[in-house]
Every structure is written in structure tokens, then in C-alpha cells.
Design a protein around this motif. Structure first.
Motif, PDB file in Angstrom:
ATOM      1  N   TYR A   1       0.788  -1.228   0.000  1.00 66.25           N
ATOM      2  CA  TYR A   1       0.000   0.000   0.000  1.00 66.25           C
ATOM      3  C   TYR A   1       0.822   1.280   0.000  1.00 66.25           C
ATOM      4  CZ  TYR A   1      -3.355  -3.442   1.721  1.00 66.25           C
ATOM      5  OH  TYR A   1      -4.130  -4.553   1.872  1.00 66.25           O
TER       6      TYR A   1
ATOM      7  N   THR B   1       4.439   2.184  -9.118  1.00 67.52           N
ATOM      8  CA  THR B   1       3.190   2.508  -8.436  1.00 67.52           C
ATOM      9  C   THR B   1       2.071   2.529  -9.474  1.00 67.52           C
ATOM     10  OG1 THR B   1       4.284   3.851  -6.745  1.00 67.52           O
ATOM     11  CG2 THR B   1       1.927   4.219  -7.071  1.00 67.52           C
TER      12      THR B   1
ATOM     13  N   GLY C   1      -1.656   7.346  -1.245  1.00 68.95           N
ATOM     14  CA  GLY C   1      -2.085   7.495  -2.632  1.00 68.95           C
ATOM     15  C   GLY C   1      -3.473   8.087  -2.738  1.00 68.95           C
ATOM     16  N   ASN C   2      -3.977   8.150  -3.944  1.00 72.18           N
ATOM     17  CA  ASN C   2      -5.298   8.717  -4.199  1.00 72.18           C
ATOM     18  C   ASN C   2      -6.375   7.670  -3.937  1.00 72.18           C
ATOM     19  OD1 ASN C   2      -4.380  11.350  -5.276  1.00 72.18           O
ATOM     20  ND2 ASN C   2      -3.416  10.050  -6.815  1.00 72.18           N
TER      21      ASN C   2
ATOM     22  N   ILE D   1       3.644  10.121  -3.327  1.00 71.73           N
ATOM     23  CA  ILE D   1       2.575  10.151  -4.314  1.00 71.73           C
ATOM     24  C   ILE D   1       1.798  11.469  -4.260  1.00 71.73           C
ATOM     25  CG2 ILE D   1       0.454   9.009  -5.061  1.00 71.73           C
ATOM     26  CD1 ILE D   1       1.628   6.443  -3.772  1.00 71.73           C
ATOM     27  N   THR D   2       1.514  11.953  -3.063  1.00 70.12           N
ATOM     28  CA  THR D   2       0.734  13.182  -2.894  1.00 70.12           C
ATOM     29  C   THR D   2       1.432  14.099  -1.893  1.00 70.12           C
ATOM     30  OG1 THR D   2      -0.595  12.473  -0.983  1.00 70.12           O
ATOM     31  CG2 THR D   2      -1.337  11.738  -3.174  1.00 70.12           C
TER      32      THR D   2
ATOM     33  N   LYS E   1      -7.565   2.544  -4.912  1.00 72.71           N
ATOM     34  CA  LYS E   1      -6.446   3.397  -4.536  1.00 72.71           C
ATOM     35  C   LYS E   1      -5.142   2.963  -5.191  1.00 72.71           C
ATOM     36  CE  LYS E   1      -4.853   3.138  -0.409  1.00 72.71           C
ATOM     37  NZ  LYS E   1      -3.472   2.808  -0.842  1.00 72.71           N
ATOM     38  N   SER E   2      -4.140   3.777  -5.017  1.00 72.77           N
ATOM     39  CA  SER E   2      -2.813   3.477  -5.544  1.00 72.77           C
ATOM     40  C   SER E   2      -2.268   2.196  -4.921  1.00 72.77           C
ATOM     41  CB  SER E   2      -1.851   4.632  -5.224  1.00 72.77           C
ATOM     42  OG  SER E   2      -2.388   5.863  -5.643  1.00 72.77           O
TER      43      SER E   2
ATOM     44  N   VAL F   1       1.361  -0.138  -4.671  1.00 67.84           N
ATOM     45  CA  VAL F   1       2.809  -0.122  -4.872  1.00 67.84           C
ATOM     46  C   VAL F   1       3.302  -1.546  -5.159  1.00 67.84           C
ATOM     47  CG1 VAL F   1       5.038   0.318  -3.764  1.00 67.84           C
ATOM     48  CG2 VAL F   1       3.114   1.880  -3.383  1.00 67.84           C
TER      49      VAL F   1
ATOM     50  N   ASN G   1     -11.078  10.457  -5.335  1.00 70.08           N
ATOM     51  CA  ASN G   1      -9.716  10.923  -5.599  1.00 70.08           C
ATOM     52  C   ASN G   1      -9.133  11.731  -4.437  1.00 70.08           C
ATOM     53  OD1 ASN G   1      -7.532  10.859  -7.341  1.00 70.08           O
ATOM     54  ND2 ASN G   1      -8.062  12.783  -8.339  1.00 70.08           N
TER      55      ASN G   1
ATOM     56  N   GLU H   1      -1.549   3.485 -10.494  1.00 69.86           N
ATOM     57  CA  GLU H   1      -2.596   4.426 -10.122  1.00 69.86           C
ATOM     58  C   GLU H   1      -3.963   3.893 -10.547  1.00 69.86           C
ATOM     59  OE1 GLU H   1      -2.402   6.854  -8.249  1.00 69.86           O
ATOM     60  OE2 GLU H   1      -0.238   7.222  -8.162  1.00 69.86           O
ATOM     61  N   PRO H   2      -4.981   4.104  -9.715  1.00 70.82           N
ATOM     62  CA  PRO H   2      -6.313   3.572 -10.022  1.00 70.82           C
ATOM     63  C   PRO H   2      -6.975   4.329 -11.183  1.00 70.82           C
ATOM     64  CG  PRO H   2      -6.414   4.981  -8.106  1.00 70.82           C
ATOM     65  CD  PRO H   2      -4.958   4.847  -8.448  1.00 70.82           C
TER      66      PRO H   2
END
Length: 214
Positions: free
Chosen positions: A106, A208, A179-180, A113-114, A191-192, A194, A173, A210-211
Motif C-alpha cells: 500500500y 506505483t 495514494g489517491n 505520491i501526494t 487506490k494506488s 505499490v 480521488n 494508479e487507479p
């Protein structure tokens, strides 16, 4: 005799068939018992199948025993696993047998990421030290807190559970530390994810994912 492993295995198989449009995308499915000691027969089945990549949706101890025996037998298999492998015990007990294994998890502190990833890492390392590496479940706990606060603020109340629940369900989002995050119609997070491997006795970030959603 492991419901979690069975569910992961079936989901993986279904997704592989969907992505490849090939009903034979999975070469073979091999069963074993939890806490089994000798996996010679199962590893020979893999070798005979010609498959070089194996999803091993196992408990940590089982996975280590299987990979150690596969290495001793010269099987040359790349093992895929889950976030349950991301712990120091897996590295130390697995040793060279787990080198090259690949798994999903996760969170990765090296792949910010953010903006909330940076906020989380700064706060964690101020408390536990500059070299401290937060486990994935700690990042998820941080995100759960942020999601709850966000839903409370959106609902305009901290005491109306239904209103908070409704706002939480509509989350789209949201930039969490891991992650998002978006919740689907079932309340499950999209969600993101890893992807990591094990290189020279360490967990190493590969990619990673991304959804995507409508």
C-alpha cells in the motif's frame, strides 16, 4: 485450508483471464496445506508445467519454506506475493531464497505520491527519527484519520453518523499519504498500489499503479 489465499488466488486467476482474453492464462493451480513441511511434490509440478512465475498467496512462514525449497531444487521461479510479505521477519528468515520476489503493498516512503505523503513522512520522522521507515499499516491509519476528518467537515457535523457516512461514501480521488483514494459502490477503496521487489536483502520500489475509474 486458507480462505485468504484461496480468495487471492481466484481473483488473480480471474483477472489474468480477463486481461489476456485467454482461458488458459493460468498454466496450473497447485494446492498445499497450511503448515506443510515438504513442498517437493508441488515444486516438481511447477517445474514440469514450465511456468516461471508463480503467485504464492501464502502466509509468511509457508511462503518462506516454499521459496527456500524451490531454491534448493534449482527451480528458477519468480514468486509473486502480497503485502503480508512486507516485514523484516520475511527478509531475515527468507534470506537469499526470497531475493527477486515481487509483491504488492500500500505504501512506499521512497515514492511520494501526494502532498499528504510528504506531510505524513515529515511528522513520522520527527517523532521516530530521520531514518525511520513507516510500515504500510501506519500510513493507512493516517489516511483513515484524514478521510474521517474530511467527511466530518463535508457533512458539517461530528455527531450525525449517517451524514458522515454518506459523505465518506462519496469520496473521490482523495489525496492520502498512501495514494489517491476513491470509494466504490460497495464501500471498498480504489487506490494506488505499490509494487516492490527484494534486492540484496532490502525492499525496493518498482512501480506505483494508479487507479482508474469512471
Amino acid at each position: 485450508d486458507d480462505d485468504y489465499a484461496a480468495a487471492v488466488s481466484q481473483t488473480y486467476a480471474d483477472k489474468m483471464v480477463q486481461l489476456t482474453s485467454n482461458e488458459s492464462a493460468i498454466e496450473t493451480v497447485i494446492e498445499y496445506s497450511h503448515n506443510q513441511e515438504d513442498f517437493t511434490r508441488q515444486i516438481e509440478q511447477v517445474k514440469d508445467s514450465g511456468a516461471k512465475v508463480v503467485l504464492l498467496a501464502s502466509k509468511t512462514e509457508d511462503a518462506i519454506r516454499i521459496m527456500q525449497q524451490a531454491k534448493d531444487m534449482g527451480a528458477g521461479i519468480i514468486f509473486l506475493g502480497t503485502d503480508s510479505w512486507e516485514n523484516e521477519n520475511f527478509l531475515h528468515k527468507g534470506g537469499t531464497a526470497v531475493e527477486g520476489a515481487v509483491f504488492s503493498t500500500y505504501f512506499d516512503s521512497e515514492a511520494a505520491i501526494t502532498e499528504n505523503t510528504k506531510v505524513f513522512l515529515k511528522a513520522y520522522r520527527e517523532k521516530y527519527g530521520e531514518e525511520a521507515e513507516p510500515p504500510s499499516d501506519v500510513a493507512l491509519g493516517f489516511d483513515a484519520y484524514l478521510l474521517a476528518i474530511n467527511a466530518i467537515e463535508a457533512a458539517g457535523t461530528s455527531v450525525n453518523g449517517q451524514a458522515i457516512r454518506d459523505k465518506l461514501a462519496k469520496t473521490k480521488n482523495f489525496p492520502g499519504a498512501s495514494g489517491n483514494i476513491t470509494f466504490d459502490d460497495n464501500g471498498d477503496p480504489i487506490k494506488s498500489v505499490v509494487i516492490k521487489t527484494i534486492t540484496n536483502g532490502e525492499f525496493v520500489h518498482i512501480y506505483t499503479v494508479e487507479p482508474t475509474w469512471q
